[in-house]
Enzyme design. Structure first.
Site, PDB file in Angstrom:
ATOM      1  N   GLN A 107       0.835  -1.206   0.000  1.00 16.04           N
ATOM      2  CA  GLN A 107       0.000   0.000   0.000  1.00 16.04           C
ATOM      3  C   GLN A 107       0.868   1.254   0.000  1.00 16.04           C
ATOM      4  O   GLN A 107       0.364   2.355  -0.117  1.00 16.04           O
ATOM      5  CB  GLN A 107      -0.887   0.025   1.255  1.00 16.04           C
ATOM      6  N   ASN A 108       2.166   1.064   0.154  1.00 14.13           N
ATOM      7  CA  ASN A 108       3.047   2.221   0.298  1.00 14.13           C
ATOM      8  C   ASN A 108       3.374   2.829  -1.059  1.00 14.13           C
ATOM      9  O   ASN A 108       3.708   2.112  -1.992  1.00 14.13           O
ATOM     10  CB  ASN A 108       4.333   1.822   1.027  1.00 14.13           C
ATOM     11  N   HIS A 127      -1.553   1.150  -4.305  1.00  9.54           N
ATOM     12  CA  HIS A 127      -1.958   2.558  -4.157  1.00  9.54           C
ATOM     13  C   HIS A 127      -1.097   3.475  -5.017  1.00  9.54           C
ATOM     14  O   HIS A 127      -1.115   4.689  -4.835  1.00  9.54           O
ATOM     15  CB  HIS A 127      -1.902   2.988  -2.684  1.00  9.54           C
ATOM     16  N   CYS A 172      -0.836  15.905 -24.244  1.00  9.75           N
ATOM     17  CA  CYS A 172      -1.826  16.982 -24.405  1.00  9.75           C
ATOM     18  C   CYS A 172      -1.426  18.267 -23.679  1.00  9.75           C
ATOM     19  O   CYS A 172      -2.119  19.272 -23.771  1.00  9.75           O
ATOM     20  CB  CYS A 172      -3.199  16.529 -23.917  1.00  9.75           C
TER      21      CYS A 172
HETATM   22  P1  OAD Z   1      -1.627   3.319   8.865  1.00  8.96           P
HETATM   23  O1  OAD Z   1      -0.961   4.603   9.185  1.00  8.96           O
HETATM   24  O2  OAD Z   1      -3.137   3.289   8.896  1.00  8.96           O
HETATM   25  O3  OAD Z   1      -1.130   2.167   9.841  1.00  8.96           O
HETATM   26  C1  OAD Z   1       0.216   1.953  10.089  1.00  8.96           C
HETATM   27  C2  OAD Z   1       0.346   0.682  10.925  1.00  8.96           C
HETATM   28  O4  OAD Z   1       1.724   0.428  11.093  1.00  8.96           O
HETATM   29  C3  OAD Z   1      -0.277   0.778  12.324  1.00  8.96           C
HETATM   30  O5  OAD Z   1      -1.065  -0.391  12.551  1.00  8.96           O
HETATM   31  C4  OAD Z   1       0.946   0.810  13.252  1.00  8.96           C
HETATM   32  O6  OAD Z   1       0.686   0.159  14.503  1.00  8.96           O
HETATM   33  C5  OAD Z   1       1.947   0.010  12.440  1.00  8.96           C
HETATM   34  N1  OAD Z   1       3.359   0.316  12.736  1.00  8.96           N
HETATM   35  C6  OAD Z   1       3.914   1.462  13.207  1.00  8.96           C
HETATM   36  N2  OAD Z   1       5.253   1.334  13.295  1.00  8.96           N
HETATM   37  C7  OAD Z   1       5.562   0.084  12.865  1.00  8.96           C
HETATM   38  C8  OAD Z   1       6.772  -0.661  12.706  1.00  8.96           C
HETATM   39  N3  OAD Z   1       7.970  -0.130  13.004  1.00  8.96           N
HETATM   40  N4  OAD Z   1       6.704  -1.916  12.220  1.00  8.96           N
HETATM   41  C9  OAD Z   1       5.503  -2.476  11.909  1.00  8.96           C
HETATM   42  N5  OAD Z   1       4.335  -1.825  12.044  1.00  8.96           N
HETATM   43  C10 OAD Z   1       4.350  -0.569  12.515  1.00  8.96           C
HETATM   44  O7  OAD Z   1      -1.059   2.867   7.435  1.00  8.96           O
HETATM   45  P2  OAD Z   1      -1.616   1.805   6.409  1.00  8.96           P
HETATM   46  O8  OAD Z   1      -2.308   0.669   7.083  1.00  8.96           O
HETATM   47  O9  OAD Z   1      -0.526   1.497   5.478  1.00  8.96           O
HETATM   48  O10 OAD Z   1      -4.066   4.747   1.266  1.00  8.96           O
HETATM   49  O11 OAD Z   1      -2.698   2.662   5.654  1.00  8.96           O
HETATM   50  C11 OAD Z   1      -3.281   2.091   4.530  1.00  8.96           C
HETATM   51  C12 OAD Z   1      -3.718   3.133   3.586  1.00  8.96           C
HETATM   52  O12 OAD Z   1      -4.574   4.051   4.248  1.00  8.96           O
HETATM   53  C13 OAD Z   1      -2.635   4.027   3.003  1.00  8.96           C
HETATM   54  O13 OAD Z   1      -1.902   3.401   1.974  1.00  8.96           O
HETATM   55  C14 OAD Z   1      -3.455   5.156   2.486  1.00  8.96           C
HETATM   56  C15 OAD Z   1      -4.528   5.296   3.563  1.00  8.96           C
HETATM   57  O14 OAD Z   1      -5.816   5.426   3.089  1.00  8.96           O
HETATM   58  C16 OAD Z   1      -4.238   5.639   0.277  1.00  8.96           C
HETATM   59  O15 OAD Z   1      -3.783   6.759   0.314  1.00  8.96           O
HETATM   60  C17 OAD Z   1      -5.002   5.130  -0.904  1.00  8.96           C
END
Ligand code: OAD
Length: 279
Positions: A107-108, A127, A172
């Site tokens: 997702q990154n 994403h 364009c």
């Molecule tokens: P979040 O910011 O929602 O969640 C990050 C997760 O990483 C949390 O559950 C933390 O507990 C965990 N975390 C923090 N530090 C960590 C570490 N050192 N090792 C492992 N885990 C750790 O981010 P995502 O779940 O990636 O989409 O969010 C998903 C999507 O939500 C994003 O890609 C974005 C947003 O909507 C779009 O922009 C389309």
């Protein structure tokens, strides 16, 4: 804990399904990129404070393309300055060990998996990727790298005049837009590998989720599909979260810890299972 991780992975790898890893912002947190739902995600335009959910939208881009670009170029600068960490490196090694059984679904948008050495073919950036752009109009099927002359911006920097001319569709000359999925858009196959990600999850022997809070649709569907087909679920997160709970409920494994500690442990367990299998 190590014993059960080793045993569970050895048993799951004896099947011939895919080994799928889904990553989220937590995997890049230790590279200095703020997680999505942390506190750093707000942006001020004039006197208004915008939440990412308002700014990362097609509607906002239509209304104020330059402000949306400023925000993305600020984030681009942060991503360019970041380096892959041991979690990214462990995933490159997992791909090497598992070859075409392996698939990374991220997702990154920071591009750090690619910079670490994960292959384009086996990495689905569901994403998008902040280092790329595409036409905001009719030619959006062509994905272009953001030109080297486009620099990252500081949080207060205005959009420099010369960048207005570079952030353009080559065909364009209309505005280009960041190649990222926005909150008011839908996943698709062509740009974001939607169906391929679901198919991989449905055929997985192992599904690892790492560093994600479980708030987005496609990863949730993938976990549900993998669970239904009896895959081993492993979740890595320092915090309790829905995927950790799903893993435990399905006799899987919740590794409570950081991605940079736990993914190398998964790699070690996979490597030893493969070695034992090879005899
Ligand atoms: P979040 O910011 O929602 O969640 C990050 C997760 O990483 C949390 O559950 C933390 O507990 C965990 N975390 C923090 N530090 C960590 C570490 N050192 N090792 C492992 N885990 C750790 O981010 P995502 O779940 O990636 O989409 O969010 C998903 C999507 O939500 C994003 O890609 C974005 C947003 O909507 C779009 O922009 C389309």
């Amino acid at each position: 804990m190590d014993v059960s991780l080793d045993q569970a992975l050895a048993a799951a790898l004896a099947g011939d399904g895919a080994f799928v890893v889904v990553t989220g912002a937590g995997v890049s947190a230790e590279s200095g990129i703020p997680t999505f739902r942390g506190q750093d995600g707000y942006w001020t335009v004039g006197s208004r404070v915008y939440h990412p959910q308002e700014l990362a939208t097609h509607a906002a881009f239509r209304r104020m393309p330059e402000e949306v670009w400023r925000w993305y170029l600020y984030r681009l600068g942060v991503c360019r300055a970041a380096e892959p960490n041991p979690a990214h490196v462990a995933l490159v090694e997992l791909e090497r060990a598992l070859a075409d059984r392996f698939l990374l679904v991220t997702q990154n948008v920071d591009g750090l998996h690619m910079r670490a050495g994960s292959s384009r073919a086996r990495t689905y950036q569901i994403h998008g990727n902040i280092h790329f752009m595409r036409c905001a109009g009719a030619h959006g099927d062509e994905i272009m790298e953001i030109p080297a002359g486009v620099s990252g911006l500081g949080p207060e920097d205005p959009l420099p005049d010369q960048l207005r001319g570079l952030l353009r569709c080559a065909r364009c000359e209309g505005w280009a837009r960041p190649h990222v999925l926005w909150f008011d858009e839908y996943y698709d196959e062509e740009l974001y590998r939607f169906e391929s990600s679901l198919a991989a999850a449905a055929s997985a022997s192992v599904l690892v989720t790492a560093g994600t809070s479980g708030n987005t649709n496609l990863p949730n569907q993938m976990v549900a599909l993998a669970r239904r087909s009896g895959a081993l679920l492993i979740d890595i997160n320092p915090e309790d979260n829905p995927f950790g709970r799903a893993a435990r409920a399905a006799d899987g494994i919740f590794l409570r810890g950081s991605a940079s500690q736990e993914l190398p442990r998964v790699l070690a367990a996979v490597t030893s299972a493969l070695r034992a299998e090879a005899g």
